[in-house]
Motif scaffolding. Structure first.
Motif, PDB file in Angstrom:
ATOM      1  N   PRO A   1     -10.057   0.058  25.266  1.00  0.00           N
ATOM      2  CA  PRO A   1     -10.216  -1.145  26.094  1.00  0.00           C
ATOM      3  C   PRO A   1     -11.066  -0.860  27.338  1.00  0.00           C
ATOM      4  CG  PRO A   1      -7.942  -0.929  25.377  1.00  0.00           C
ATOM      5  CD  PRO A   1      -8.635   0.340  24.967  1.00  0.00           C
ATOM      6  N   GLY A   2     -12.028  -1.730  27.573  1.00  0.00           N
ATOM      7  CA  GLY A   2     -12.855  -1.599  28.764  1.00  0.00           C
ATOM      8  C   GLY A   2     -14.042  -0.668  28.621  1.00  0.00           C
ATOM      9  N   ILE A   3     -14.176  -0.009  27.458  1.00  0.00           N
ATOM     10  CA  ILE A   3     -15.282   0.933  27.247  1.00  0.00           C
ATOM     11  C   ILE A   3     -16.378   0.263  26.421  1.00  0.00           C
ATOM     12  CG2 ILE A   3     -15.984   3.109  26.185  1.00  0.00           C
ATOM     13  CD1 ILE A   3     -14.339   3.417  28.745  1.00  0.00           C
ATOM     14  N   ASP A   4     -17.596   0.353  26.901  1.00  0.00           N
ATOM     15  CA  ASP A   4     -18.756  -0.215  26.221  1.00  0.00           C
ATOM     16  C   ASP A   4     -19.322   0.837  25.260  1.00  0.00           C
ATOM     17  OD1 ASP A   4     -21.271  -1.161  25.464  1.00  0.00           O
ATOM     18  OD2 ASP A   4     -21.696  -2.049  27.430  1.00  0.00           O
ATOM     19  N   ARG A   5     -19.042   0.659  23.975  1.00  0.00           N
ATOM     20  CA  ARG A   5     -19.477   1.636  22.968  1.00  0.00           C
ATOM     21  C   ARG A   5     -21.004   1.753  22.926  1.00  0.00           C
ATOM     22  NH1 ARG A   5     -17.086   3.317  18.337  1.00  0.00           N
ATOM     23  NH2 ARG A   5     -15.527   1.687  18.512  1.00  0.00           N
ATOM     24  N   ASP A   6     -21.690   0.614  22.999  1.00  0.00           N
ATOM     25  CA  ASP A   6     -23.148   0.653  22.940  1.00  0.00           C
ATOM     26  C   ASP A   6     -23.723   1.457  24.102  1.00  0.00           C
ATOM     27  OD1 ASP A   6     -23.156  -0.835  20.636  1.00  0.00           O
ATOM     28  OD2 ASP A   6     -23.625  -2.744  21.621  1.00  0.00           O
ATOM     29  N   LYS A   7     -23.129   1.306  25.275  1.00  0.00           N
ATOM     30  CA  LYS A   7     -23.601   2.085  26.422  1.00  0.00           C
ATOM     31  C   LYS A   7     -23.386   3.579  26.177  1.00  0.00           C
ATOM     32  CE  LYS A   7     -22.993   1.024  30.905  1.00  0.00           C
ATOM     33  NZ  LYS A   7     -22.366   0.909  32.266  1.00  0.00           N
ATOM     34  N   CYS A   8     -22.255   3.938  25.591  1.00  0.00           N
ATOM     35  CA  CYS A   8     -21.993   5.349  25.288  1.00  0.00           C
ATOM     36  C   CYS A   8     -23.034   5.920  24.329  1.00  0.00           C
ATOM     37  CB  CYS A   8     -20.592   5.518  24.699  1.00  0.00           C
ATOM     38  SG  CYS A   8     -19.243   5.260  25.870  1.00  0.00           S
ATOM     39  N   ILE A   9     -23.394   5.146  23.304  1.00  0.00           N
ATOM     40  CA  ILE A   9     -24.402   5.597  22.343  1.00  0.00           C
ATOM     41  C   ILE A   9     -25.736   5.810  23.042  1.00  0.00           C
ATOM     42  CG2 ILE A   9     -25.723   4.963  20.290  1.00  0.00           C
ATOM     43  CD1 ILE A   9     -23.219   3.386  19.347  1.00  0.00           C
ATOM     44  N   LYS A  10     -26.142   4.843  23.859  1.00  0.00           N
ATOM     45  CA  LYS A  10     -27.412   4.954  24.587  1.00  0.00           C
ATOM     46  C   LYS A  10     -27.389   6.126  25.559  1.00  0.00           C
ATOM     47  CE  LYS A  10     -28.511  -0.010  24.474  1.00  0.00           C
ATOM     48  NZ  LYS A  10     -28.702  -1.221  25.300  1.00  0.00           N
ATOM     49  N   MET A  11     -26.277   6.307  26.241  1.00  0.00           N
ATOM     50  CA  MET A  11     -26.171   7.393  27.211  1.00  0.00           C
ATOM     51  C   MET A  11     -26.268   8.748  26.520  1.00  0.00           C
ATOM     52  SD  MET A  11     -23.214   7.900  30.126  1.00  0.00           S
ATOM     53  CE  MET A  11     -23.422   6.220  30.738  1.00  0.00           C
ATOM     54  N   ALA A  12     -25.670   8.862  25.347  1.00  0.00           N
ATOM     55  CA  ALA A  12     -25.752  10.117  24.592  1.00  0.00           C
ATOM     56  C   ALA A  12     -27.198  10.439  24.230  1.00  0.00           C
ATOM     57  CB  ALA A  12     -24.887  10.034  23.332  1.00  0.00           C
ATOM     58  N   ILE A  13     -27.968   9.408  23.892  1.00  0.00           N
ATOM     59  CA  ILE A  13     -29.369   9.597  23.529  1.00  0.00           C
ATOM     60  C   ILE A  13     -30.209   9.995  24.731  1.00  0.00           C
ATOM     61  CG2 ILE A  13     -31.435   8.388  22.698  1.00  0.00           C
ATOM     62  CD1 ILE A  13     -29.566   6.660  20.983  1.00  0.00           C
ATOM     63  N   VAL A  14     -29.840   9.482  25.898  1.00  0.00           N
ATOM     64  CA  VAL A  14     -30.656   9.665  27.112  1.00  0.00           C
ATOM     65  C   VAL A  14     -30.266  10.899  27.929  1.00  0.00           C
ATOM     66  CG1 VAL A  14     -31.064   8.613  29.394  1.00  0.00           C
ATOM     67  CG2 VAL A  14     -31.305   7.233  27.330  1.00  0.00           C
ATOM     68  N   HIS A  15     -29.036  11.378  27.834  1.00  0.00           N
ATOM     69  CA  HIS A  15     -28.500  12.293  28.844  1.00  0.00           C
ATOM     70  C   HIS A  15     -29.292  13.583  29.018  1.00  0.00           C
ATOM     71  CE1 HIS A  15     -26.703  14.639  25.587  1.00  0.00           C
ATOM     72  NE2 HIS A  15     -26.335  15.538  26.476  1.00  0.00           N
ATOM     73  N   ASP A  16     -29.911  14.099  27.962  1.00  0.00           N
ATOM     74  CA  ASP A  16     -30.706  15.331  28.073  1.00  0.00           C
ATOM     75  C   ASP A  16     -32.201  15.084  27.917  1.00  0.00           C
ATOM     76  OD1 ASP A  16     -28.734  17.182  28.620  1.00  0.00           O
ATOM     77  OD2 ASP A  16     -28.416  17.776  26.538  1.00  0.00           O
ATOM     78  N   ILE A  17     -32.637  13.845  28.050  1.00  0.00           N
ATOM     79  CA  ILE A  17     -34.026  13.498  27.733  1.00  0.00           C
ATOM     80  C   ILE A  17     -35.034  14.188  28.652  1.00  0.00           C
ATOM     81  CG2 ILE A  17     -34.227  11.416  29.176  1.00  0.00           C
ATOM     82  CD1 ILE A  17     -35.555  10.079  26.662  1.00  0.00           C
ATOM     83  N   ALA A  18     -34.645  14.458  29.899  1.00  0.00           N
ATOM     84  CA  ALA A  18     -35.561  15.123  30.838  1.00  0.00           C
ATOM     85  C   ALA A  18     -35.892  16.543  30.398  1.00  0.00           C
ATOM     86  CB  ALA A  18     -34.957  15.134  32.238  1.00  0.00           C
ATOM     87  N   GLU A  19     -35.089  17.110  29.504  1.00  0.00           N
ATOM     88  CA  GLU A  19     -35.348  18.464  29.021  1.00  0.00           C
ATOM     89  C   GLU A  19     -36.606  18.539  28.162  1.00  0.00           C
ATOM     90  OE1 GLU A  19     -31.824  20.165  27.301  1.00  0.00           O
ATOM     91  OE2 GLU A  19     -30.621  19.750  29.089  1.00  0.00           O
ATOM     92  N   ALA A  20     -37.170  17.380  27.807  1.00  0.00           N
ATOM     93  CA  ALA A  20     -38.468  17.373  27.129  1.00  0.00           C
ATOM     94  C   ALA A  20     -39.531  17.991  28.034  1.00  0.00           C
ATOM     95  CB  ALA A  20     -38.865  15.952  26.758  1.00  0.00           C
ATOM     96  N   ILE A  21     -39.325  17.929  29.345  1.00  0.00           N
ATOM     97  CA  ILE A  21     -40.270  18.488  30.309  1.00  0.00           C
ATOM     98  C   ILE A  21     -39.766  19.797  30.905  1.00  0.00           C
ATOM     99  CG2 ILE A  21     -41.378  18.118  32.554  1.00  0.00           C
ATOM    100  CD1 ILE A  21     -41.581  15.173  31.890  1.00  0.00           C
TER     101      ILE A  21
END
Length: 248
Positions: A117-137
């Protein structure tokens, strides 16, 4: 690290073009700038986060990236597929997972996680995809590299801002920046869940390497002890620990 450095074209906030030449060994950003004869404007919007995006361009902001900007951005993200996770490389693991391997399974964790309850699953999925994205650089900076936490965060934040400007789409770049900052600051229930996914994915991968390669990777399990923040994260970690005892 583990992949050949390639110059990638990045647009700066002043419409100057930047060639990104990330080094996998030094985790430093190096830029060679030049001003082209024909400039393309980039639309960015200030974010309420510490890493707000700014621009001097007067062109109307675009809600989605142009085909050119999208392919430039995705080509930069290719490094996430070829850069191996440093912790495994330093321990001579054969065929270690890449950064994108790690993020992909975290995305699956968010997808299959029980409803809370109260947790946005879609946000969690997106956050998982984004969280290490800066490591591309910047590459995968680990504690053993001796880089202070604040400096690591600064490097990654700077890299993310360049990636957002490269993308050039106001709404997409703003969302990506906000998700990254939310995770970095551990400021929401979704961020706490995804932080736990990060640790759980690591110890699950450690268990798999122990079974496949006959290695003792106890240090990875010890590094997460007492650091999980959610009941789901703790339950999944206990299941992994139980299987490790049975298989050991």
């Amino acid at each position: 690290m583990g992949s050949r450095s390639r110059n990638l074209l990045c647009k700066s906030s002043s419409s100057t073009l930047l060639f990104l030449s990330p080094s996998s060994t030094s985790a430093q950003l190096r830029f060679n700038s030049f001003t082209p004869s024909k400039r393309r404007s980039m639309a960015t919007q200030p974010s309420s986060s510490a890493s707000s995006l700014t621009t001097n361009d007067t062109a109307s902001p675009s809600p989605s990236p142009s085909p050119s900007s999208a392919i430039d951005f995705l080509s930069l993200c290719h490094r996430l597929k070829t850069t191996k996770r440093a912790g495994w490389v330093k321990r001579d693991i054969k065929g270690p997972e890449s950064i994108s391997d790690h993020m992909y399974r975290m995305g699956l964790m968010a997808l299959i996680a029980p409803d809370i309850p109260g947790i946005d699953r879609d946000k969690c999925i997106k956050m998982a995809i984004v969280h290490d994205i800066a490591e591309a650089i910047v590459g995968d900076i680990t504690p053993s590299d001796g880089v202070p936490k604040a400096e690591k965060s600064r490097k990654e934040r700077e890299a993310l801002e360049h990636m957002c400007r490269l993308l050039g789409a106001e709404s997409r770049a703003k969302e990506m920046s906000e998700l990254w900052n939310e995770y970095e600051e551990n400021s929401t229930p979704e961020a706490k869940i995804v932080k736990d996914f990060d640790k759980v994915e690591m110890i699950l991968q450690a268990l798999e390497y122990e079974n496949e390669q006959g290695r003792d990777l106890e240090e990875f399990f010890q590094s997460t002890a007492g650091k999980l923040q959610t009941e789901m994260g703790k339950a999944w970690a206990l299941e992994i620990a139980s299987r490790r005892r049975k298989e050991g």
